[in-house]
Design a protein around this motif. Structure first.
Motif, mmCIF file in Angstrom:
data_model
loop_
_atom_site.group_PDB
_atom_site.id
_atom_site.type_symbol
_atom_site.label_atom_id
_atom_site.label_comp_id
_atom_site.label_asym_id
_atom_site.label_seq_id
_atom_site.Cartn_x
_atom_site.Cartn_y
_atom_site.Cartn_z
ATOM 1 N N GLU A 182 0.837 -1.210 0.000
ATOM 2 C CA GLU A 182 0.000 0.000 0.000
ATOM 3 C C GLU A 182 0.871 1.260 0.000
ATOM 4 N N ARG A 183 1.926 1.249 0.800
ATOM 5 C CA ARG A 183 2.854 2.384 0.838
ATOM 6 C C ARG A 183 3.506 2.589 -0.527
ATOM 7 N N ASP A 184 3.971 1.488 -1.116
ATOM 8 C CA ASP A 184 4.652 1.581 -2.412
ATOM 9 C C ASP A 184 3.697 1.981 -3.529
ATOM 10 N N LEU A 185 2.444 1.523 -3.437
ATOM 11 C CA LEU A 185 1.445 1.924 -4.440
ATOM 12 C C LEU A 185 1.146 3.422 -4.339
ATOM 13 N N ALA A 186 1.130 3.945 -3.112
ATOM 14 C CA ALA A 186 0.928 5.384 -2.936
ATOM 15 C C ALA A 186 2.079 6.158 -3.566
ATOM 16 N N ASP A 187 3.311 5.681 -3.355
ATOM 17 C CA ASP A 187 4.468 6.327 -3.976
ATOM 18 C C ASP A 187 4.354 6.297 -5.502
ATOM 19 N N ALA A 188 3.945 5.148 -6.030
ATOM 20 C CA ALA A 188 3.817 5.017 -7.481
ATOM 21 C C ALA A 188 2.740 5.941 -8.024
ATOM 22 N N MET A 189 1.648 6.100 -7.286
ATOM 23 C CA MET A 189 0.581 6.969 -7.769
ATOM 24 C C MET A 189 0.983 8.433 -7.688
ATOM 25 N N LEU A 190 1.764 8.784 -6.680
ATOM 26 C CA LEU A 190 2.284 10.153 -6.627
ATOM 27 C C LEU A 190 3.153 10.428 -7.855
ATOM 28 N N ALA A 191 3.958 9.444 -8.257
ATOM 29 C CA ALA A 191 4.770 9.589 -9.470
ATOM 30 C C ALA A 191 3.881 9.672 -10.704
ATOM 31 N N ASP A 192 2.793 8.905 -10.713
ATOM 32 C CA ASP A 192 1.851 8.960 -11.838
ATOM 33 C C ASP A 192 1.211 10.334 -11.946
ATOM 34 N N LEU A 193 0.890 10.938 -10.800
ATOM 35 C CA LEU A 193 0.313 12.290 -10.810
ATOM 36 C C LEU A 193 1.305 13.301 -11.387
ATOM 37 N N ASP A 194 2.573 13.167 -10.996
ATOM 38 C CA ASP A 194 3.600 14.069 -11.535
ATOM 39 C C ASP A 194 3.704 13.923 -13.046
ATOM 40 N N GLU A 195 3.668 12.670 -13.511
ATOM 41 C CA GLU A 195 3.772 12.455 -14.968
ATOM 42 C C GLU A 195 2.544 13.005 -15.691
ATOM 43 N N ARG A 196 1.378 12.793 -15.082
ATOM 44 C CA ARG A 196 0.152 13.352 -15.689
ATOM 45 C C ARG A 196 0.241 14.859 -15.800
ATOM 46 N N ASP A 197 0.710 15.489 -14.742
ATOM 47 C CA ASP A 197 0.798 16.951 -14.754
ATOM 48 C C ASP A 197 1.795 17.456 -15.808
ATOM 49 N N ARG A 198 2.849 16.706 -16.017
ATOM 50 C CA ARG A 198 3.822 17.098 -17.044
ATOM 51 C C ARG A 198 3.215 16.999 -18.443
ATOM 52 N N ARG A 199 2.283 16.110 -18.654
ATOM 53 C CA ARG A 199 1.678 15.933 -19.960
ATOM 54 C C ARG A 199 0.576 16.951 -20.226
ATOM 55 N N LEU A 200 -0.011 17.488 -19.137
ATOM 56 C CA LEU A 200 -1.113 18.422 -19.319
ATOM 57 C C LEU A 200 -0.596 19.744 -19.913
ATOM 58 N N PRO A 201 -1.403 20.372 -20.778
ATOM 59 C CA PRO A 201 -0.982 21.661 -21.358
ATOM 60 C C PRO A 201 -0.943 22.763 -20.307
#
Length: 201
Positions: A182-201
């Motif tokens: 659960e801890r590691d999945l939270a870390d991975a999702m935080l990274a996913d949010l960062d990547e999503r934000d980088r892709r957004l215009p």
């Protein structure tokens, strides 16, 4: 064959009383053979059940103890306290109770776990949240998971020191791995949010 009441346990032609899952959990705590008070049972459930099922409240534990006594699965006696506190009632599993919980754990259908992940429900509705708030929710969940992982690790180590608790120690090891995930999945999702934000215009 006729359908039996949910939670009932058969013994030959006789049907034992039905119990809710919490009743089986309390009876299971008694099945290790110790004489325990309601307070003791609450402490035990907080150190084990809490990690993978849930920890019933004091009122639920005492309600189930009354049910178990009525069913003949447990008996109780009053013990005088040496410290001047009021007498306490302690409970022990009966032979019939041991037979019932043994039959239940061997024969009752195993229900698949139902995942009700409040954090994921919040993030599923992330279009209604600001990015910082999403990260805050995930960050708090990560802290919770790490706290639970450490507690499961410590309680598992204590359980491994007692030969009679070898099976609970295995489940606590599973709990430690679960909260690590659960801890590691939270870390991975935080990274996913960062990547999503980088892709957004």
């Amino acid at each position: 064959m006729t359908d039996k009441k949910a939670g009932a346990v058969s013994a030959g032609d006789a049907e034992r009383p039905a119990l809710p899952a919490t009743g089986w959990a309390v009876l299971g705590l008694l099945s290790f053979g110790e004489e325990l008070s309601g307070y003791d049972l609450k402490k035990r459930s907080d150190r084990s059940l809490h990690f993978f099922y849930w920890s019933p409240s004091f009122s639920q534990i005492y309600g189930e103890l009354k049910r178990l006594e009525k069913a003949g699965y447990a008996s109780s006696r009053t013990v005088a306290q040496e410290t001047g506190h009021r007498d306490k009632r302690v409970y022990v599993i009966t032979d019939e109770g041991m037979a019932a919980v043994r039959h239940w754990v061997r024969e009752a259908p195993v229900e698949p776990p139902v995942l009700k992940h409040g954090v994921m429900l919040r993030l599923w509705l992330g279009h209604l949240l600001e990015g910082d708030r999403m990260r805050e929710v995930l960050g708090r969940h990560r802290e919770y998971a790490e706290t639970m992982r450490r507690r499961a690790e410590a309680d598992g180590a204590a359980a491994r020191a007692e030969e009679a608790r070898s099976c609970p120690s295995l489940v606590l090891k599973w709990s430690e791995r679960y909260y690590t995930a659960e801890r590691d999945l939270a870390d991975a999702m935080l990274a996913d949010l960062d990547e999503r934000d980088r892709r957004l215009p």
